[in-house]
Design an enzyme around this catalytic site. Structure first.
Site, short mmCIF file in Angstrom:
data_model
loop_
_atom_site.label_atom_id
_atom_site.label_comp_id
_atom_site.label_asym_id
_atom_site.label_seq_id
_atom_site.Cartn_x
_atom_site.Cartn_y
_atom_site.Cartn_z
N SER A 1 0.80 -1.22 0.00
CA SER A 1 0.00 0.00 0.00
C SER A 1 0.83 1.27 0.00
O SER A 1 0.32 2.34 -0.34
CB SER A 1 -0.94 0.01 1.21
N ASP B 1 -3.07 8.31 8.14
CA ASP B 1 -4.21 7.64 8.76
C ASP B 1 -3.81 6.71 9.90
O ASP B 1 -4.62 5.92 10.37
CB ASP B 1 -5.01 6.87 7.70
N HIS C 1 -0.43 4.72 7.24
CA HIS C 1 0.25 5.20 6.05
C HIS C 1 0.71 6.63 6.27
O HIS C 1 0.34 7.26 7.27
CB HIS C 1 -0.68 5.11 4.83
#
Length: 388
Positions: free
Chosen positions: A46, A351, A354
């Site tokens: 991610s 968040d 990340h």
């Protein structure tokens, strides 16, 4: 036997959150230069995914990455990136004067002549079957580095540039393509270690299997003719808001992050660098650079004000308040409680799992211009220009 013991209850949700792991004010910048590469093929999780999550087989629990406030800083709309804006790979593309890479699973009507992004959130270095056999798998997270290799090979075949005989038309196409291609292998492995939470599998086992998997992946690229490869190490994941929220206060290292997690990353990176050195000897025709994510992250943590950051640990987008603004059950994008801060460029964490665009920009600068890539990225470009 090594194991993680510092997380309390709700282990499975924490594993899931971590599985989706992991604009600067610095003096340097990712200013576009004369392009040295015609295309980039990117891999990872991610931290590098530019949109494969939207179409992947992964869980829908975090599909709110397709909604604001994700993407709000730069794109002004969600792009299925796990950030408020651009990622390291986006700044790499800008530096090389190339367009942003379209995600492999959502490339319809996209121009793939300048590269494709195969990274997908939730990916592990180790094949998913291993986690299933050991009964600590989230069944809906299926992608691994091997999956991305399969996608890459299929893409090359579809392009007519993949043949078993190098002298064939397909082989010649592939060879010519790779002469001008940068292979960017984003960080991969954080999710593998996250699976350990609550299990009896020793950390050393995951480390060995993850490093072996990454090595095999790189060998396959090199055997197929890859000449220019950048491999990112693991970041300082112990500095993320999620582990900072749940780890005991006495589990801290010299930069104030969760020491037990960062120690695992350091050991992983040490083994990875040794393997890269072996690969350089096995494939002397190739230029293989190591992007030191751990040291780059540490550089920022030790000099937060220098790089324009006011909040090193608190999540910009969340609903937990307190020192880390992280609530396991109401993460970024979860209505109605969560909301994003007004100044994400002052935050390192986006968040809680990340990073912000501002942090990704700084990290990209350190990789490309700041001496945190070995050999340096400028040397890689020079070798490419000279054809050596």
């Amino acid at each position: 036997m090594e194991s993680y013991t510092w997380f309390p209850s709700q282990v499975s949700l924490i594993i899931f959150l971590l599985s989706f792991s992991l604009n600067s004010h610095s003096a340097t910048s990712t200013t576009a230069t004369t392009p040295t590469f015609a295309r980039i093929y990117a891999f990872g999780d991610s931290f590098t995914d530019t949109g494969n999550t939207k179409s992947s087989t992964g869980p829908t629990m975090f599909k709110h990455v397709s909604s604001l406030p994700y993407g709000t800083t730069y794109f002004k709309r969600p792009t299925n990136r796990y950030s408020d804006g651009r990622l390291v790979i986006d700044f790499v593309a800008e530096t090389l004067s190339l367009p942003y890479l379209p995600p492999y699973l959502d490339r319809n009507n996209a121009d793939t002549s300048h590269g494709v992004n195969f990274a997908v959130a939730g990916s592990t270095a180790i094949n998913h079957d291993f986690f299933v056999r050991n009964n600590f798998s989230q069944d809906s997270i299926l992608e691994s580095l091997q999956t991305q290799l399969v996608w890459f090979e299929k893409f090359m075949k579809d392009e007519g540039c993949w043949g078993g005989n190098v002298s064939s038309v397909a082989g010649d196409c592939r060879a010519a393509d790779f002469d001008d291609t940068l292979f960017w292998v984003g960080e991969i492995g954080v999710n593998d270690y996250a699976y350990l939470i609550g299990s009896l599998v020793p950390t050393s086992t995951i480390q060995r299997l993850a490093i072996d998997s990454i090595t095999r992946f790189l060998q396959e690229l090199l055997k197929q003719g890859a000449k220019y490869i950048v491999v990112q190490g693991l970041p300082s994941a112990g500095c993320l808001s999620l582990p900072m929220t749940f780890a005991p206060f006495n589990d801290r290292d010299d930069i104030g992050c969760v020491g037990s997690i960062n120690q695992v990353a350091q050991k992983h990176n040490s083994k990875l660098q040794a393997k890269l050195q072996d690969l350089r000897k096995q494939y002397p025709h190739a230029a293989i650079a190591y992007a030191d994510y751990y040291r780059a992250y540490g550089e920022v943590m030790k000099n937060t004000r220098k790089y324009g950051f006011q909040e090193p640990f608190k999540a910009c987008c969340g609903s937990g308040g307190g020192p880390y603004n992280f609530d396991l059950l109401a993460t970024c994008g979860s209505p109605p409680a969560s909301k994003a801060c007004a100044n994400p460029n002052q935050f390192i964490n986006w968040d809680g799992v990340h990073l912000t665009e501002a942090m990704y920009r700084v990290v990209a600068d350190l990789f490309l211009h700041g001496g945190f890539c070995h050999p340096s990225f400028m040397d890689l470009q020079s070798n490419k220009s000279l054809g050596t």
